[in-house]
Scaffold this motif. Sequence first.
Motif, PDB file in Angstrom:
ATOM      1  N   TYR A 104      -5.597  39.345  68.388  1.00 34.90           N
ATOM      2  CA  TYR A 104      -4.801  38.219  68.880  1.00 34.90           C
ATOM      3  C   TYR A 104      -5.327  37.644  70.203  1.00 34.90           C
ATOM      4  CZ  TYR A 104      -1.538  39.286  65.168  1.00 34.90           C
ATOM      5  OH  TYR A 104      -0.966  39.487  63.926  1.00 34.90           O
ATOM      6  N   SER A 105      -6.517  38.082  70.607  1.00 38.39           N
ATOM      7  CA  SER A 105      -7.181  37.554  71.804  1.00 38.39           C
ATOM      8  C   SER A 105      -6.281  37.627  73.034  1.00 38.39           C
ATOM      9  CB  SER A 105      -7.643  36.114  71.559  1.00 38.39           C
ATOM     10  OG  SER A 105      -8.631  36.064  70.552  1.00 38.39           O
ATOM     11  N   ILE A 106      -5.756  38.827  73.267  1.00 37.64           N
ATOM     12  CA  ILE A 106      -5.002  39.104  74.473  1.00 37.64           C
ATOM     13  C   ILE A 106      -5.592  40.353  75.116  1.00 37.64           C
ATOM     14  CG2 ILE A 106      -2.881  37.981  73.712  1.00 37.64           C
ATOM     15  CD1 ILE A 106      -1.824  40.702  72.864  1.00 37.64           C
ATOM     16  N   LYS A 107      -5.170  40.661  76.341  1.00 32.86           N
ATOM     17  CA  LYS A 107      -5.752  41.816  77.032  1.00 32.86           C
ATOM     18  C   LYS A 107      -4.722  42.430  77.969  1.00 32.86           C
ATOM     19  CE  LYS A 107      -9.211  44.497  78.296  1.00 32.86           C
ATOM     20  NZ  LYS A 107      -8.335  45.562  78.814  1.00 32.86           N
ATOM     21  N   SER A 108      -4.576  43.762  77.840  1.00 33.49           N
ATOM     22  CA  SER A 108      -3.675  44.526  78.703  1.00 33.49           C
ATOM     23  C   SER A 108      -2.245  43.994  78.625  1.00 33.49           C
ATOM     24  CB  SER A 108      -4.179  44.519  80.155  1.00 33.49           C
ATOM     25  OG  SER A 108      -5.423  45.177  80.257  1.00 33.49           O
ATOM     26  N   ILE A 109      -1.764  43.811  77.400  1.00 30.19           N
ATOM     27  CA  ILE A 109      -0.408  43.330  77.164  1.00 30.19           C
ATOM     28  C   ILE A 109       0.440  44.371  76.432  1.00 30.19           C
ATOM     29  CG2 ILE A 109       1.020  41.565  76.056  1.00 30.19           C
ATOM     30  CD1 ILE A 109      -0.589  40.504  78.381  1.00 30.19           C
ATOM     31  N   VAL A 110      -0.116  45.028  75.411  1.00 34.58           N
ATOM     32  CA  VAL A 110       0.706  45.885  74.547  1.00 34.58           C
ATOM     33  C   VAL A 110       0.592  47.378  74.858  1.00 34.58           C
ATOM     34  CG1 VAL A 110       0.544  44.189  72.691  1.00 34.58           C
ATOM     35  CG2 VAL A 110      -1.075  46.112  72.732  1.00 34.58           C
ATOM     36  N   PHE A 111      -0.334  47.765  75.735  1.00 37.06           N
ATOM     37  CA  PHE A 111      -0.487  49.201  76.002  1.00 37.06           C
ATOM     38  C   PHE A 111       0.788  49.746  76.651  1.00 37.06           C
ATOM     39  CE2 PHE A 111      -4.774  47.902  75.306  1.00 37.06           C
ATOM     40  CZ  PHE A 111      -5.372  48.998  74.711  1.00 37.06           C
ATOM     41  N   PRO A 112       1.357  50.809  76.077  1.00 37.80           N
ATOM     42  CA  PRO A 112       2.704  51.239  76.473  1.00 37.80           C
ATOM     43  C   PRO A 112       2.756  52.358  77.504  1.00 37.80           C
ATOM     44  CG  PRO A 112       2.075  52.379  74.485  1.00 37.80           C
ATOM     45  CD  PRO A 112       0.889  51.532  74.881  1.00 37.80           C
ATOM     46  N   TYR A 113       1.613  52.786  78.025  1.00 39.56           N
ATOM     47  CA  TYR A 113       1.584  54.048  78.759  1.00 39.56           C
ATOM     48  C   TYR A 113       2.297  54.004  80.107  1.00 39.56           C
ATOM     49  CZ  TYR A 113      -1.838  54.782  75.128  1.00 39.56           C
ATOM     50  OH  TYR A 113      -2.451  54.857  73.908  1.00 39.56           O
ATOM     51  N   HIS A 169       5.313  53.296  80.566  1.00 37.59           N
ATOM     52  CA  HIS A 169       6.634  53.889  80.364  1.00 37.59           C
ATOM     53  C   HIS A 169       6.571  55.413  80.394  1.00 37.59           C
ATOM     54  CE1 HIS A 169       8.335  49.968  79.391  1.00 37.59           C
ATOM     55  NE2 HIS A 169       7.230  49.733  78.693  1.00 37.59           N
ATOM     56  N   LYS A 170       5.466  55.962  79.912  1.00 39.70           N
ATOM     57  CA  LYS A 170       5.308  57.412  79.990  1.00 39.70           C
ATOM     58  C   LYS A 170       5.008  57.839  81.415  1.00 39.70           C
ATOM     59  CE  LYS A 170       2.967  61.347  77.863  1.00 39.70           C
ATOM     60  NZ  LYS A 170       2.044  61.808  76.795  1.00 39.70           N
ATOM     61  N   ILE A 171       4.127  57.074  82.097  1.00 40.18           N
ATOM     62  CA  ILE A 171       3.747  57.423  83.456  1.00 40.18           C
ATOM     63  C   ILE A 171       4.955  57.453  84.382  1.00 40.18           C
ATOM     64  CG2 ILE A 171       2.516  56.546  85.495  1.00 40.18           C
ATOM     65  CD1 ILE A 171       0.334  55.541  83.536  1.00 40.18           C
ATOM     66  N   MET A 172       5.809  56.437  84.295  1.00 42.51           N
ATOM     67  CA  MET A 172       6.916  56.338  85.244  1.00 42.51           C
ATOM     68  C   MET A 172       7.968  57.429  85.060  1.00 42.51           C
ATOM     69  SD  MET A 172       9.025  52.922  83.959  1.00 42.51           S
ATOM     70  CE  MET A 172       7.577  51.857  84.053  1.00 42.51           C
ATOM     71  N   ASN A 173       7.870  58.180  83.958  1.00 44.50           N
ATOM     72  CA  ASN A 173       8.794  59.298  83.733  1.00 44.50           C
ATOM     73  C   ASN A 173       8.133  60.661  83.922  1.00 44.50           C
ATOM     74  OD1 ASN A 173      11.373  58.007  82.909  1.00 44.50           O
ATOM     75  ND2 ASN A 173      10.081  57.113  81.305  1.00 44.50           N
ATOM     76  N   MET A 174       6.843  60.668  84.295  1.00 47.87           N
ATOM     77  CA  MET A 174       6.163  61.936  84.532  1.00 47.87           C
ATOM     78  C   MET A 174       6.593  62.512  85.878  1.00 47.87           C
ATOM     79  SD  MET A 174       2.347  61.018  83.053  1.00 47.87           S
ATOM     80  CE  MET A 174       1.681  62.676  83.289  1.00 47.87           C
ATOM     81  N   ARG A 175       6.720  63.822  85.944  1.00 48.20           N
ATOM     82  CA  ARG A 175       7.155  64.476  87.176  1.00 48.20           C
ATOM     83  C   ARG A 175       6.229  64.153  88.342  1.00 48.20           C
ATOM     84  NH1 ARG A 175      11.249  65.165  89.572  1.00 48.20           N
ATOM     85  NH2 ARG A 175      12.127  65.745  87.538  1.00 48.20           N
ATOM     86  N   GLU A 176       4.941  64.097  88.074  1.00 48.54           N
ATOM     87  CA  GLU A 176       3.974  63.817  89.144  1.00 48.54           C
ATOM     88  C   GLU A 176       4.217  62.435  89.752  1.00 48.54           C
ATOM     89  OE1 GLU A 176       2.514  66.891  86.481  1.00 48.54           O
ATOM     90  OE2 GLU A 176       3.174  64.830  86.094  1.00 48.54           O
ATOM     91  N   ILE A 219       0.019  44.559  81.816  1.00 48.36           N
ATOM     92  CA  ILE A 219       0.312  43.881  83.079  1.00 48.36           C
ATOM     93  C   ILE A 219       1.768  43.441  83.135  1.00 48.36           C
ATOM     94  CG2 ILE A 219      -2.058  43.158  83.518  1.00 48.36           C
ATOM     95  CD1 ILE A 219      -1.367  40.409  82.401  1.00 48.36           C
ATOM     96  N   LEU A 220       2.439  43.389  81.989  1.00 51.13           N
ATOM     97  CA  LEU A 220       3.869  43.077  81.979  1.00 51.13           C
ATOM     98  C   LEU A 220       4.680  44.217  82.599  1.00 51.13           C
ATOM     99  CD1 LEU A 220       4.179  41.627  78.354  1.00 51.13           C
ATOM    100  CD2 LEU A 220       3.952  40.340  80.491  1.00 51.13           C
ATOM    101  N   ASP A 221       4.181  45.442  82.488  1.00 51.50           N
ATOM    102  CA  ASP A 221       4.862  46.608  83.048  1.00 51.50           C
ATOM    103  C   ASP A 221       4.452  46.901  84.489  1.00 51.50           C
ATOM    104  OD1 ASP A 221       6.173  47.141  80.624  1.00 51.50           O
ATOM    105  OD2 ASP A 221       4.450  48.298  79.884  1.00 51.50           O
ATOM    106  N   PHE A 222       3.342  46.307  84.924  1.00 47.73           N
ATOM    107  CA  PHE A 222       2.791  46.660  86.224  1.00 47.73           C
ATOM    108  C   PHE A 222       3.760  46.369  87.382  1.00 47.73           C
ATOM    109  CE2 PHE A 222      -1.159  46.347  89.135  1.00 47.73           C
ATOM    110  CZ  PHE A 222      -1.091  47.708  89.391  1.00 47.73           C
ATOM    111  N   PRO A 223       4.440  45.208  87.406  1.00 45.83           N
ATOM    112  CA  PRO A 223       5.395  44.973  88.499  1.00 45.83           C
ATOM    113  C   PRO A 223       6.475  46.035  88.590  1.00 45.83           C
ATOM    114  CG  PRO A 223       4.922  42.919  87.354  1.00 45.83           C
ATOM    115  CD  PRO A 223       4.305  44.015  86.530  1.00 45.83           C
ATOM    116  N   LYS A 224       6.958  46.491  87.442  1.00 44.02           N
ATOM    117  CA  LYS A 224       7.973  47.546  87.444  1.00 44.02           C
ATOM    118  C   LYS A 224       7.413  48.822  88.050  1.00 44.02           C
ATOM    119  CE  LYS A 224      11.726  49.837  86.272  1.00 44.02           C
ATOM    120  NZ  LYS A 224      13.012  49.656  86.998  1.00 44.02           N
ATOM    121  N   LEU A 225       6.204  49.202  87.657  1.00 44.18           N
ATOM    122  CA  LEU A 225       5.580  50.409  88.192  1.00 44.18           C
ATOM    123  C   LEU A 225       5.475  50.360  89.706  1.00 44.18           C
ATOM    124  CD1 LEU A 225       2.610  51.277  85.784  1.00 44.18           C
ATOM    125  CD2 LEU A 225       4.539  52.760  86.358  1.00 44.18           C
ATOM    126  N   VAL A 226       4.937  49.264  90.233  1.00 44.89           N
ATOM    127  CA  VAL A 226       4.695  49.203  91.679  1.00 44.89           C
ATOM    128  C   VAL A 226       5.984  49.044  92.473  1.00 44.89           C
ATOM    129  CG1 VAL A 226       2.374  48.293  91.311  1.00 44.89           C
ATOM    130  CG2 VAL A 226       4.259  46.713  91.752  1.00 44.89           C
TER     131      VAL A 226
END
Length: 407
Positions: A66-75, A77-84, A103-110
């Motif tokens: 679909y000629s997109i980049k860094s949109i659907v990778f879900p990780y 959500h896993k990272i933000m719940n890791m103990r580390e 990149i849709l999740d990146f603002p939430k992470l930071v």
Amino acid sequence: MKIIQINNTDLPGARFNGYNLQKNFNSRGINTKQLVYEKLSNDENVITFSDSVNTSDIYREFENKYSIKSIVFPYAHKIMNMREFLDADIVHYHLIHNYILSILDFPKLVSLKKSVWTIHDPWVFTGHCIYPMNCKKYLSGCIDCEHLDRNFSMLRDNAADMWELKKKIFNSFDIDIVVASKWMKNLINESPITQSFKRIHIIPFGINLDKYKVDDNRKAKIRKKLGIPQDEIVLFFRADRSAYKGLDLIKEMLDRLNVNKRVALLTVGEAGLLNRYRLKYKVIDFGWLNNEDEIADLYACSDIFLMPSTAEAFGVMAIEAMASSIPVIVMEGTALPDVVNAPQCGIVFSKNNVGDFVSKVEWLINNAEERLNRGKLCRVLAEERYDENQYFDAMLDLYKDIIRGSK
């Protein structure tokens, strides 16, 4: 202080992807982990966030389709719940576009943690490519992209939509940015997507200078091991099909090179790309090397390092060469002339001017004293600017400032 480094992998690119940072900080007693998708080391401080079943290729294929980049990778959500992650005081992001985060999740992470982001290349402010080269459309929206084949390539022209999405996401981003060169900072400042980035810190990558220290005995020993005569001129460079690394320029230079000395070519990267030169030169390919000691030996037995990259945001191999006391030849138009302090230290040739490239190589081949003097200047520059301890200390100081709230 608890620190997290986040990247797609650990060992490849360890000097700039957070792996060496965590190694150094842990040696100082600073609790540091690296979270990666692909773990290749046995380091207990590196933790993978990959799925139990490898699904990364599925997401990658979907994005390619679909000629997109860094949109659907879900990780994320896993990272933000890791103990580390939950326990961290600072989270440092590296190559987020290497198939790990949306990149849709990146603002939430930071927003969840005090964060640092090392921007390694211009992808963040282009419609799809890692380097825009001579194209200036990244300044105005990447409308009607003429270079869909450039990495990261697109099957159809979705560059303008990706550009607009990045602008929406990053235009009000509040995060400390790290870049390795003035060249990269200038690009960030001029892009409409990243003009809101106000806290940009130039912190050059560093290397272990002791690994690259060369003397005549070491050089002679390695040459003997490789079967290279002591009086032969050795040109060392990376063999890579990528349009960004300048191999075509090297080939054109080799076609025209005319000297009265025997010349050997040492390469790392992809083997077999210089086969047609084996009648004219001794060619020794080493393929991909992840062992830093082996790479350091190749610098140690070389006379000149060639790095005519057409696009480069820093250039770790250039500083490795300088630390090895060998002159470096680069092309204008990238971060490299400043990184090698050309023309005072490194040598620069005019953009895409093969004739100038040939003349600079011939000049160094024919002037042993100039090679020696330039090599000494390169080593001094490496000691002044690119000691890995300076890099580690600068990064740690930044973390401390952010935690104190002064940055």
